[in-house]
Design an enzyme around this catalytic site. Structure first.
Site, PDB file in Angstrom:
ATOM      1  NE  ARG A   1       2.019 -29.044  46.688  1.00 32.32           N
ATOM      2  CZ  ARG A   1       2.568 -29.976  47.460  1.00 32.32           C
ATOM      3  NH1 ARG A   1       1.807 -30.901  48.015  1.00 32.32           N
ATOM      4  NH2 ARG A   1       3.853 -29.987  47.674  1.00 32.32           N
TER       5      ARG A   1
ATOM      6  CE  LYS B   1       6.505 -22.820  42.588  1.00 34.50           C
ATOM      7  NZ  LYS B   1       6.974 -23.673  43.699  1.00 34.50           N
TER       8      LYS B   1
ATOM      9  CE  LYS C   1      10.156 -21.732  50.351  1.00 30.03           C
ATOM     10  NZ  LYS C   1      10.158 -23.190  50.577  1.00 30.03           N
TER      11      LYS C   1
ATOM     12  CG  ASP D   1       7.886 -20.215  47.871  1.00 31.83           C
ATOM     13  OD1 ASP D   1       7.082 -19.747  48.713  1.00 31.83           O
ATOM     14  OD2 ASP D   1       8.077 -21.436  47.717  1.00 31.83           O
TER      15      ASP D   1
ATOM     16  CG  ASP E   1       6.954 -23.109  51.728  1.00 28.38           C
ATOM     17  OD1 ASP E   1       7.028 -22.455  50.661  1.00 28.38           O
ATOM     18  OD2 ASP E   1       7.946 -23.578  52.313  1.00 28.38           O
TER      19      ASP E   1
HETATM   20  N1  BES Z   1       9.553 -23.680  45.882  1.00 27.04           N
HETATM   21  C1  BES Z   1       9.462 -24.669  46.901  1.00 27.04           C
HETATM   22  C2  BES Z   1      10.230 -25.939  46.566  1.00 27.04           C
HETATM   23  C3  BES Z   1      11.712 -25.870  46.692  1.00 27.04           C
HETATM   24  C4  BES Z   1      12.323 -26.010  47.909  1.00 27.04           C
HETATM   25  C5  BES Z   1      12.492 -25.752  45.570  1.00 27.04           C
HETATM   26  C6  BES Z   1      13.696 -25.987  48.009  1.00 27.04           C
HETATM   27  C7  BES Z   1      13.852 -25.738  45.671  1.00 27.04           C
HETATM   28  C8  BES Z   1      14.466 -25.861  46.881  1.00 27.04           C
HETATM   29  C9  BES Z   1       8.005 -25.053  47.114  1.00 27.04           C
HETATM   30  O1  BES Z   1       7.098 -24.045  46.905  1.00 27.04           O
HETATM   31  C10 BES Z   1       7.907 -25.480  48.536  1.00 27.04           C
HETATM   32  O2  BES Z   1       8.091 -24.678  49.385  1.00 27.04           O
HETATM   33  N2  BES Z   1       7.598 -26.762  48.748  1.00 27.04           N
HETATM   34  C11 BES Z   1       7.492 -27.295  50.055  1.00 27.04           C
HETATM   35  C12 BES Z   1       6.300 -28.205  50.070  1.00 27.04           C
HETATM   36  C13 BES Z   1       5.937 -28.693  51.453  1.00 27.04           C
HETATM   37  C14 BES Z   1       5.424 -27.550  52.290  1.00 27.04           C
HETATM   38  C15 BES Z   1       4.903 -29.778  51.316  1.00 27.04           C
HETATM   39  C16 BES Z   1       8.772 -28.070  50.363  1.00 27.04           C
HETATM   40  O3  BES Z   1       9.276 -28.768  49.483  1.00 27.04           O
HETATM   41  O4  BES Z   1       9.259 -27.947  51.474  1.00 27.04           O
HETATM   42 ZN    ZN Z   2       7.607 -22.547  45.657  1.00 21.07          ZN
HETATM   43 MN    MN Z   3       6.805 -22.891  48.675  1.00 22.17          MN
END
Ligand code: BES
Ligand code: ZN
Ligand code: MN
Length: 496
Positions: free
Chosen positions: A353, A267, A279, A272, A349
């Protein structure tokens, strides 16, 4: 820092420093005993004074020890002999290098790799020592106007071997340790780089530099190429960013062409923000690490090329930013992936995937033996496993076992979570084939369930490195994980 292997006696070593270990309480290791004998009890007399008990994480630096030929002797506490396992050994090596780096010594000979460690052989002890030595001097000051002046003077490290027979084995382990450390350092550099510098284009340029250095084949797809391939899911993430997305593929060929490759997909979200599903601001800077999967696969292919492993390997990196702007994807948008499946984007967010699914579909063209994707995919994985273990999910238990064994060998921990069908229902959408989120519960598993819809044609495993790719707080920085795990997985495969 250069490394060598030698057979020798501690009291006969010339040079700036020799290092010997002491167990708790004041129990000398073999080399420490030899030194004590040669110095007519000097070492034990100092221990008797109470300056070092042998507890883990302690050291004592001695100068001009009588009857020795070297300038310094560093005594290192090893903890209890009975408890001397992986963590104690690795801890002692770390403590040793931290202490050596603070001295003015330019060279050192370590009498530590010969101490027995439960269930570990000399290869393991030597390659770990080399890796940790190189890791101890890692420093990221590219972006500082004044460079760190307290840099370690240590440039030559000799690891003592017990006998000549073990030396040829030892040399190969030194090379492996070096290659893995170089891969780790490359991954760290990419992760630590500021996100205004480390863009998708920068990742592509760095991949080109790696390919050039090791004579590897590289392909970089532009957005118009992705459009032609129908990568609507990947493009739906990049459309809110001014930085063009790139799909990078680097190929290493260590075997005949027909041999099926291992494909690693990393990835590469270079920042992000969450997109329209923005966020919160605190700690958002850490989302520059959201390309750590990409960094780890590039670090791994560089290490594999350096070791010239007999294996075929392809690394694929979907690289993009996830930004909110007037053109950005909105919650509710439905996009069509390269596989033809339509996706309802309920949360922008959950972008990892969305870019991985198209890269995983693209991976099939390499007729892979196995595919492993590596991604900072879910905050839920940090909650489940903390910062210790990487989350592992696979559609093939044999592959999962192979990865867990590499994890054990490299002490780069991973823990398997289930991919049971029971979780798949959570991804139902009323408006498209599949939704891109499955709710808060079991977030790491539902994310993997989403990916599993795109990996039906091959053996596949997913590594969620959200908790392990970097450290927050005072020592904020990339860890370079899981480069040690991935390289070990490939080393073990190449031996077959
Ligand atoms: N890059 C983030 C995951 C992440 C979050 C990595 C905190 C490290 C620390 C990913 O893209 C993300 O935002 N995932 C969301 C998914 C949710 C919206 C289903 C998450 O984990 O909050
Ligand atoms: Zn991410
Ligand atoms: Mn994200």
């Amino acid at each position: 820092m250069d490394f060598g292997i030698k057979v020798g006696k501690p009291e006969k070593q010339r040079g700036a420093c020799i290092v010997v270990g002491v167990f708790e309480s004041r129990k000398l290791t073999g080399p420490a005993k030899a030194l004590d004998k040669a110095t007519e009890g000097y070492i034990s007399s100092i221990l008797k004074n109470g300056d070092l008990d042998g507890k883990a994480d302690t050291t004592l630096l001695l100068h001009n020890v009588p009857n020795t030929l070297c300038k310094r002797v560093l005594l290192v506490g090893l903890g209890k002999e009975k408890e001397f396992g992986d963590n104690a050994y690795l801890g002692a090596i770390r403590t040793t290098f931290n202490a050596l780096n603070k001295t003015g010594a330019a060279d050192a000979t370590l009498f530590l790799t010969e101490i027995p460690v439960k269930e570990r052989d000399d290869d393991w002890k030597v390659s770990r020592a080399v890796m940790l030595g190189l890791e101890s001097v890692y420093c990221f000051d590219t972006l500082k106007s004044k460079k760190d002046e307290n840099k370690s003077k240590l440039s030559q490290v000799t690891l003592n071997a017990v006998d000549n027979k073990k030396m040829t084995v030892g040399k190969e382990s030194v090379q492996q340790g070096q290659a893995i450390a170089h891969g780790v350092s490359l991954a760290k550099d990419l992760g630590n780089m500021a996100p205004n510098v480390c863009t998708p284009t920068y990742l592509a340029d760095q991949a080109k530099a790696i390919a050039k250095a090791h004579k590897l084949k590289i392909t970089v797809l532009e957005e118009k190429d992705m459009q032609k391939l129908g990568m609507g899911s990947l493009l739906s993430v990049s459309q809110g960013s001014r930085q063009p997305a790139k799909l990078i593929a680097v190929e290493y060929q260590g075997l005949k062409k027909m041999e099926k490759p291992v494909v690693l997909v990393g990835k590469g979200v270079t920042f992000d923000t969450g997109g329209v599903s923005l966020k919160p601001s605190p700690d958002m800077d850490e989302m520059k690490y959201d390309m750590s999967g990409a960094g780890s696969v590039l670090g791994t292919i560089a290490a594999v090329a350096e070791m010239k492993l007999a294996i075929n390997l392809v690394c694929i990196v979907p690289a993009t930013e996830n930004m909110p702007d007037g053109l950005a994807t909105k919650p509710g948008d439905v996009v069509t992936s390269m596989s033809g499946q339509t996706i309802e984007v309920l949360n922008t967010d959950a972008e990892g995937r969305l870019i991985l699914c198209d890269a995983l579909t693209y991976a099939a063209r390499y007729k892979p033996d196995v595919v492993i994707d590596i991604a900072t995919l879910t905050g839920a994985c940090v909650i489940a496993l903390g910062h210790v273990a990487t989350g592992l999910i696979s559609n093939d238990d044999k592959l999962a076992a192979e990865i867990l064994s590499a994890s054990e060998q490299s002490t780069d921990r991973a823990w398997q979570l289930p991919l049971w069908d029971d979780y798949q229902d959570l991804l139902k959408s009323n408006f498209a084939d599949i939704a891109n989120i499955g709710g808060r519960a079991g977030g790491t598993i539902t994310a993997a369930c989403f990916l599993s819809r795109f990996t039906k044609d091959y053996r596949w495993a997913h590594l969620d490195i959200a908790g392990t790719a970097w450290k927050s707080g005072k020592e904020k920085g990339s860890t370079g994980r899981p480069v040690p795990l991935l390289t070990q997985f490939l080393i073990s495969r190449a031996k077959k």
